[in-house]
Design a protein around this motif. Structure first.
Motif, PDB file in Angstrom:
ATOM      1  N   ILE A  35       0.860  -1.185   0.000  1.00  0.00           N
ATOM      2  CA  ILE A  35       0.000   0.000   0.000  1.00  0.00           C
ATOM      3  C   ILE A  35       0.892   1.229   0.000  1.00  0.00           C
ATOM      4  N   PHE A  36       0.681   2.091  -0.984  1.00  0.00           N
ATOM      5  CA  PHE A  36       1.473   3.302  -1.139  1.00  0.00           C
ATOM      6  C   PHE A  36       0.777   4.466  -0.442  1.00  0.00           C
ATOM      7  N   TYR A  37       1.513   5.172   0.410  1.00  0.00           N
ATOM      8  CA  TYR A  37       0.992   6.388   1.046  1.00  0.00           C
ATOM      9  C   TYR A  37       1.858   7.555   0.583  1.00  0.00           C
ATOM     10  N   PRO A  38       1.257   8.570  -0.037  1.00  0.00           N
ATOM     11  CA  PRO A  38       2.040   9.688  -0.566  1.00  0.00           C
ATOM     12  C   PRO A  38       2.882  10.351   0.513  1.00  0.00           C
ATOM     13  N   TRP A  39       4.077  10.739   0.142  1.00  0.00           N
ATOM     14  CA  TRP A  39       4.994  11.323   1.099  1.00  0.00           C
ATOM     15  C   TRP A  39       5.089  12.830   0.957  1.00  0.00           C
ATOM     16  N   ILE A  40       4.095  13.451   0.351  1.00  0.00           N
ATOM     17  CA  ILE A  40       4.079  14.912   0.198  1.00  0.00           C
ATOM     18  C   ILE A  40       4.165  15.583   1.563  1.00  0.00           C
ATOM     19  N   SER A  41       3.353  15.095   2.480  1.00  0.00           N
ATOM     20  CA  SER A  41       3.266  15.715   3.797  1.00  0.00           C
ATOM     21  C   SER A  41       2.603  14.733   4.741  1.00  0.00           C
ATOM     22  N   GLU A  42       2.921  14.839   6.014  1.00  0.00           N
ATOM     23  CA  GLU A  42       2.241  14.002   7.002  1.00  0.00           C
ATOM     24  C   GLU A  42       0.754  14.298   7.006  1.00  0.00           C
ATOM     25  N   ASN A  43       0.415  15.569   6.905  1.00  0.00           N
ATOM     26  CA  ASN A  43      -0.978  15.983   6.937  1.00  0.00           C
ATOM     27  C   ASN A  43      -1.410  16.389   5.531  1.00  0.00           C
ATOM     28  N   LEU A  44      -2.001  15.454   4.809  1.00  0.00           N
ATOM     29  CA  LEU A  44      -2.436  15.734   3.438  1.00  0.00           C
ATOM     30  C   LEU A  44      -3.580  16.740   3.390  1.00  0.00           C
ATOM     31  N   THR A  45      -4.349  16.830   4.468  1.00  0.00           N
ATOM     32  CA  THR A  45      -5.485  17.750   4.499  1.00  0.00           C
ATOM     33  C   THR A  45      -5.045  19.171   4.211  1.00  0.00           C
ATOM     34  N   ASP A  46      -3.966  19.606   4.851  1.00  0.00           N
ATOM     35  CA  ASP A  46      -3.529  20.990   4.682  1.00  0.00           C
ATOM     36  C   ASP A  46      -3.169  21.290   3.230  1.00  0.00           C
ATOM     37  N   ILE A  47      -2.400  20.421   2.630  1.00  0.00           N
ATOM     38  CA  ILE A  47      -1.980  20.667   1.243  1.00  0.00           C
ATOM     39  C   ILE A  47      -3.159  20.548   0.283  1.00  0.00           C
ATOM     40  N   LEU A  48      -3.967  19.503   0.431  1.00  0.00           N
ATOM     41  CA  LEU A  48      -5.075  19.288  -0.506  1.00  0.00           C
ATOM     42  C   LEU A  48      -6.146  20.363  -0.381  1.00  0.00           C
ATOM     43  N   CYS A  49      -6.514  20.722   0.843  1.00  0.00           N
ATOM     44  CA  CYS A  49      -7.537  21.759   1.029  1.00  0.00           C
ATOM     45  C   CYS A  49      -7.040  23.112   0.542  1.00  0.00           C
ATOM     46  N   THR A  50      -5.788  23.425   0.849  1.00  0.00           N
ATOM     47  CA  THR A  50      -5.239  24.701   0.402  1.00  0.00           C
ATOM     48  C   THR A  50      -5.172  24.750  -1.122  1.00  0.00           C
ATOM     49  N   ALA A  51      -4.804  23.646  -1.736  1.00  0.00           N
ATOM     50  CA  ALA A  51      -4.654  23.619  -3.190  1.00  0.00           C
ATOM     51  C   ALA A  51      -5.988  23.612  -3.925  1.00  0.00           C
ATOM     52  N   PHE A  52      -6.986  22.907  -3.395  1.00  0.00           N
ATOM     53  CA  PHE A  52      -8.192  22.659  -4.191  1.00  0.00           C
ATOM     54  C   PHE A  52      -9.485  23.248  -3.644  1.00  0.00           C
ATOM     55  N   HIS A  53      -9.472  23.838  -2.484  1.00  0.00           N
ATOM     56  CA  HIS A  53     -10.698  24.447  -1.939  1.00  0.00           C
ATOM     57  C   HIS A  53     -11.087  25.633  -2.815  1.00  0.00           C
TER      58      HIS A  53
END
Length: 105
Positions: A35-53
Motif C-alpha cells: 500500500i502506497f501512502y504519498p509522502w508529500i506531507s504528514e498531513n495531506l489535508t492541509d496541502i489538498l484543502c489549500t490547493a483545491f478548496h
C-alpha cells in the motif's frame, strides 16, 4: 485488492492521528502490504484543502498562517500546488500501480 483507499474523517474524529500513524509507517505499509501512502506531507489535508478548496481562506490552517486576503491565500495555494507538482509523480504514478491510501478531513 482495491486500487485505492480513501479515509475521510470529520474534524476532531482522529483523522490527524490516522494520518500521522500511516505517514510514520508508510515504508512498512509499502514493503509488507503493498500500500502506497504519498509522502508529500504528514498531513495531506492541509496541502489538498489549500490547493483545491474553492476559497482556501476557509481552511483553518490558511487562516492560522495569516492569509486573510485572497492574495495571501492564492500564494499559499500556489505553494501547495508546487509541492504537489514536485511530489506528484509518485502520488499518481506509483510503482507497479500499487493501491494508494489517502486520508484527509
Amino acid at each position: 485488492m482495491p486500487n485505492g483507499i480513501i479515509h475521510i474523517g470529520l474534524p476532531k474524529t482522529g483523522t490527524t492521528s490516522v494520518q500521522s500513524a500511516v505517514y510514520k509507517h508508510r515504508d512498512r505499509l509499502l514493503a509488507e502490504f503493498g500500500i502506497f501512502y504519498p509522502w508529500i506531507s504528514e498531513n495531506l489535508t492541509d496541502i489538498l484543502c489549500t490547493a483545491f478548496h474553492d476559497d482556501p481562506r476557509k481552511h483553518i490552517n490558511v487562516r492560522l498562517a495569516g492569509a486573510n486576503t485572497i492574495e495571501k491565500a492564492e500564494l499559499l495555494r500556489s505553494q501547495s500546488l508546487a509541492a504537489i507538482e514536485r511530489h506528484g509523480k509518485p502520488l499518481f504514478f506509483r510503482p507497479k500501480a500499487l493501491p494508494i491510501l489517502i486520508t484527509t478531513n
